[in-house]
Design an enzyme around this catalytic site. Sequence first.
Site, PDB file in Angstrom:
ATOM      1  N   LYS A  79     -12.300  11.303  22.312  1.00  0.00           N
ATOM      2  CA  LYS A  79     -10.861  11.532  22.520  1.00  0.00           C
ATOM      3  C   LYS A  79     -10.059  10.625  21.584  1.00  0.00           C
ATOM      4  O   LYS A  79     -10.448   9.475  21.354  1.00  0.00           O
ATOM      5  CB  LYS A  79     -10.520  11.226  23.983  1.00  0.00           C
ATOM      6  CG  LYS A  79      -9.099  11.550  24.400  1.00  0.00           C
ATOM      7  CD  LYS A  79      -8.919  11.287  25.904  1.00  0.00           C
ATOM      8  CE  LYS A  79      -7.527  11.633  26.391  1.00  0.00           C
ATOM      9  NZ  LYS A  79      -7.364  11.391  27.857  1.00  0.00           N
ATOM     10  N   SER A 154      -5.474  15.253  30.420  1.00  0.00           N
ATOM     11  CA  SER A 154      -5.124  15.112  29.024  1.00  0.00           C
ATOM     12  C   SER A 154      -6.308  15.174  28.064  1.00  0.00           C
ATOM     13  O   SER A 154      -6.112  15.357  26.865  1.00  0.00           O
ATOM     14  CB  SER A 154      -4.389  13.784  28.809  1.00  0.00           C
ATOM     15  OG  SER A 154      -5.252  12.696  29.098  1.00  0.00           O
ATOM     16  N   SER A 178      -7.494  12.933  34.134  1.00  0.00           N
ATOM     17  CA  SER A 178      -7.608  13.477  32.777  1.00  0.00           C
ATOM     18  C   SER A 178      -9.017  13.738  32.252  1.00  0.00           C
ATOM     19  O   SER A 178      -9.164  14.332  31.191  1.00  0.00           O
ATOM     20  CB  SER A 178      -6.887  12.566  31.791  1.00  0.00           C
ATOM     21  OG  SER A 178      -5.523  12.852  31.827  1.00  0.00           O
TER      22      SER A 178
HETATM   23  N1  GLN Z   1      -1.914  14.300  34.382  1.00  0.00           N
HETATM   24  C1  GLN Z   1      -1.723  12.941  34.777  1.00  0.00           C
HETATM   25  C2  GLN Z   1      -0.547  12.368  34.028  1.00  0.00           C
HETATM   26  O1  GLN Z   1       0.068  13.113  33.369  1.00  0.00           O
HETATM   27  C3  GLN Z   1      -2.970  12.138  34.511  1.00  0.00           C
HETATM   28  C4  GLN Z   1      -3.184  11.867  33.075  1.00  0.00           C
HETATM   29  C5  GLN Z   1      -4.410  11.058  32.810  1.00  0.00           C
HETATM   30  O2  GLN Z   1      -5.302  10.944  33.634  1.00  0.00           O
HETATM   31  N2  GLN Z   1      -4.413  10.442  31.652  1.00  0.00           N
HETATM   32  O3  GLN Z   1      -0.228  11.227  34.072  1.00  0.00           O
END
Ligand code: GLN
Length: 486
Positions: A79, A154, A178
């Site tokens: 990532k 994400s 994410s």
């Molecule tokens: N979707 C969640 C957020 O927008 C979690 C994102 C993540 O785990 N990085 O914060």
Amino acid sequence: MDLFNLTAHELTAKIKNKEVTSKEVTENVFKRIEAVEPKVKAYVTLLKDKALAQAAEVDAKIAAGKEAGLLAGIPIAIKDNMNIKGTKCTCSSKILNNFISPYNATIIDLLSAEGAVFTGKTNMDEFAMGSSTETSFFGKTFNPWNLQAIPGGSSGGSAATMAADEAIMALGSDTGGSIRQPASCCGIVGLKPTYGRVSRFGLVAFASSLDQIGPLTKDVTDAALLMNVIAKYDPKDSTSANILAPDYLKSLQNNVKGMKIGIPKEYFVEGMDKEVEKSVREAIKLLEKLGAQIIEISLPNTEYCLAVYYILAPSEASANLARYDGVKYGYRTPDANDLLEQYEKTRGEGFGPEVKRRIMLGTYALSSGYYDAYYLKAQKVRTMIKNDFEEAFKKVDVIITPTAPSAAFKIGEKMDDPMQMYLSDIFTISVNLAGIPAMSLPCGFTSQKMPIGLQVMAKHFNEEAIFRAAYTYEQNTNWHKEKPRL
Ligand code: GLN
């Protein structure tokens, strides 16, 4: 012969036995990337030359009869919020579009030491804020199961590489879901380890009390294999736990006899997606048939998780993202008359709307006069949420829930409605607040043939229980063998 669709545990054996070389595997994976990447767009940076050089090194070692490592010659996608020295690390943000990592994240050193090959950096929501990979400065990633759908986020790029066979393994990060939510959307395995289990040195910080790096893989065995490499104490990360990790491959037992599985009633609510509920309930039934004991439990503070997260995560993000000021590194506005204007324009032009929303939310929650009402209160409720889990794990070994409230939704569907987007993590956020580990693994498909994910949680540092339950489920089902047609 195609090699890109194999798992790491299948390939390491073939590479070590000299049935195939790492060069062949790596070339084959890049052939696949060249074929499907125009449709999927999982990567933001490809590292083909470096990868082939790494593969050649591994092949030379093996030819010389030397030990080549646990992941010798295995192509892994990373990532784009983890630093690989000499490579762009953008977090899919304009503000870091020109940033070249001056050092390696600890996990990169650990992977290199075991012979891994890096295919490239994967697309993500900007600074990992989102659930759909739509907020990336570089454009969207498309779900390999349906190119009109989001891959989740994400870590959507990493998850998509697994479903589309554009790498053999991948790493993502999970602050509120994410790793698990994109794993669920793409029909693959994703594990968020216990907070402190995997070093975050060299991971770009979003919300430091919640962030954790973890594997996205094609099956449960590969997740265990990858954990064996990355779950190491790291003195460079002050939150890294100095607790020796077990050999996770040993927890892969096809046996749940006597295992106690908790089903929290708060996660099965009126109005939830019928197809998701059906698949998850069937998975629970199967585990019961295989000898597990199913126990209904309660996690009474579940309803506060989303609210607590959206105070704490933006608060931490607002502090962590203060460093992007156009002075030290990253994007700098070309036209500013003084320093203040330089800060304002750099940040105004460099960050996308979701990141700005989080910075504003966090700055507000931390500001004097509001701190006690929001941040401090949220911290207290976080402790109550953690206590709910501690109570529950006195009675059960693992807890099972759906990973996400629905299968992957259509691209664009939730972009104008942040609240709807935030609800995508309703079942995953509690795990980060409590700091416990949890995995998502495939447990079925909707009538539209979109994957559904099963979430398995355990208490702190008990990834082994997750592996045992997940492996048993996987060995008695075939969901993980299904591949999208691209
Ligand atoms: N979707 C969640 C957020 O927008 C979690 C994102 C993540 O785990 N990085 O914060």
